[in-house]
Write an enzyme that holds these catalytic residues in place. Structure first.
Site, PDB file in Angstrom:
ATOM      1  N   SER A  97       0.819  -1.219   0.000  1.00  0.00           N
ATOM      2  CA  SER A  97       0.000   0.000   0.000  1.00  0.00           C
ATOM      3  C   SER A  97       0.851   1.266   0.000  1.00  0.00           C
ATOM      4  O   SER A  97       1.992   1.273   0.463  1.00  0.00           O
ATOM      5  CB  SER A  97      -0.904   0.017   1.237  1.00  0.00           C
ATOM      6  OG  SER A  97      -1.708  -1.127   1.262  1.00  0.00           O
TER       7      SER A  97
HETATM    8  N1  SAH Z   1      -0.558  -4.861   3.951  1.00  0.00           N
HETATM    9  C1  SAH Z   1       0.025  -5.320   2.720  1.00  0.00           C
HETATM   10  C2  SAH Z   1      -0.959  -5.153   1.597  1.00  0.00           C
HETATM   11  C3  SAH Z   1      -0.943  -6.285   0.697  1.00  0.00           C
HETATM   12  S1  SAH Z   1      -2.197  -6.243  -0.565  1.00  0.00           S
HETATM   13  C4  SAH Z   1       1.287  -4.558   2.447  1.00  0.00           C
HETATM   14  O1  SAH Z   1       1.380  -3.417   2.870  1.00  0.00           O
HETATM   15  O2  SAH Z   1       2.176  -5.086   1.778  1.00  0.00           O
HETATM   16  C5  SAH Z   1      -3.438  -7.262   0.141  1.00  0.00           C
HETATM   17  C6  SAH Z   1      -3.058  -8.656   0.513  1.00  0.00           C
HETATM   18  O3  SAH Z   1      -4.235  -9.329   0.932  1.00  0.00           O
HETATM   19  C7  SAH Z   1      -2.469  -9.486  -0.622  1.00  0.00           C
HETATM   20  O4  SAH Z   1      -1.223  -9.976  -0.239  1.00  0.00           O
HETATM   21  C8  SAH Z   1      -3.490 -10.613  -0.803  1.00  0.00           C
HETATM   22  O5  SAH Z   1      -2.895 -11.845  -1.169  1.00  0.00           O
HETATM   23  C9  SAH Z   1      -4.123 -10.676   0.570  1.00  0.00           C
HETATM   24  N2  SAH Z   1      -5.425 -11.302   0.636  1.00  0.00           N
HETATM   25  C10 SAH Z   1      -6.478 -11.171  -0.217  1.00  0.00           C
HETATM   26  N3  SAH Z   1      -7.511 -11.903   0.207  1.00  0.00           N
HETATM   27  C11 SAH Z   1      -7.115 -12.508   1.375  1.00  0.00           C
HETATM   28  C12 SAH Z   1      -7.730 -13.398   2.303  1.00  0.00           C
HETATM   29  N4  SAH Z   1      -8.993 -13.844   2.162  1.00  0.00           N
HETATM   30  N5  SAH Z   1      -7.010 -13.807   3.368  1.00  0.00           N
HETATM   31  C13 SAH Z   1      -5.740 -13.405   3.556  1.00  0.00           C
HETATM   32  N6  SAH Z   1      -5.102 -12.567   2.710  1.00  0.00           N
HETATM   33  C14 SAH Z   1      -5.779 -12.132   1.638  1.00  0.00           C
END
Ligand code: SAH
Length: 239
Positions: free
Chosen positions: A87
């Site tokens: 993000s």
């Molecule tokens: N906080 C992270 C954002 C990653 S983007 C950062 O700053 O790097 C969102 C993430 O949510 C992705 O890695 C995706 O794989 C994960 N995601 C999506 N659906 C999910 C679920 N049901 N359970 C766990 N993770 C999930």
């Protein structure tokens, strides 16, 4: 304070074009990070001093691919592989601030991704439990968080829309992917007085919502507009 007079683009240039020293040095990153804190966070209203101290401390550049390390402190989300993104710094700070942490909390994060937000939470609360559905991302995050010496983070691979019931209830829950609605298991795993911060909307965009559990329901507040990748899972979007 003489150093402050060095125009920032000079430093950026040094980071990107140094021939003798192709690896950008920590000093350059410290400058980029400080500029990010001033221009992207403080100037836009991030006011929680603990959040600011935490963002100042965490080396965001270790969480991005080596190929785009020079963009680590840019005002944007960055790719982390598997079609997922780290993000935008402002959004990580805004979400963290929205959780209203004071230090003693047990926090659940859904969407470990790169682990950057996880590190931020680890600085702000007592214990972090973080769930990621993509194993490769969780593994990479584990390695980075170990390298940075965090000992208050537990990671789990699975569908985070069902929460992590073993450690419930949580004082705060953060979802870092966009959901069609707040997953019921997450609401159930929130302590009374606890806060859930989650982007709710459709693929085009979401509203960052804070739901606070009260004795007889949930108080809902909007923290602004945002755009996240999809939360996929049983209580999220269908895969
Ligand atoms: N906080 C992270 C954002 C990653 S983007 C950062 O700053 O790097 C969102 C993430 O949510 C992705 O890695 C995706 O794989 C994960 N995601 C999506 N659906 C999910 C679920 N049901 N359970 C766990 N993770 C999930």
């Amino acid at each position: 304070m003489r150093r402050r007079r060095v125009p920032f683009h000079t430093i950026e240039l040094a980071v990107t074009t140094s021939v003798k020293n192709p690896e950008p040095i920590a000093h350059d990153f410290a400058w980029a990070r400080e500029r990010m804190v001033q221009e992207q966070l403080i100037a836009r209203g991030i006011a929680d001093p603990r959040v600011i101290v935490a963002v100042r401390k965490i080396p965001r550049h270790v969480f991005v691919d080596p190929g785009i390390v020079n963009r680590a402190y840019d005002d944007s989300a960055l790719p982390i592989g598997d079609k997922q993104t780290l993000s935008q710094p402002y959004m990580s700070a805004r979400m963290s601030e929205g959780l209203r942490l004071v230090g003693g909390e047990k926090v659940l994060e859904i969407g470990t991704g790169s682990g950057f937000q996880t590190a931020l939470l680890a600085e702000l609360c007592f214990n972090v439990f973080s769930v990621e559905k993509i194993r490769a991302l969780s593994r990479r995050a584990r390695a980075l968080l170990d390298q940075l010496d965090y000992h208050n983070i537990a990671l789990h691979v699975g569908d985070g829309t069902i929460g992590w019931s073993e450690h419930a209830p949580y004082h705060a829950i953060i979802v870092t992917a966009g959901a069609p609605m707040a997953p019921q298991p997450l609401l159930d795993q929130l302590a009374v007085g606890g806060r859930l911060v989650i982007p709710i909307g459709d693929e085009q965009g979401q509203t960052l919502m804070r739901l606070t559990r009260t004795r007889n329901g949930f108080k809902k507040e909007s923290l602004g507009e945002c755009k996240f990748v999809k939360l996929l899972g049983k209580y999220g979007w269908r895969e």
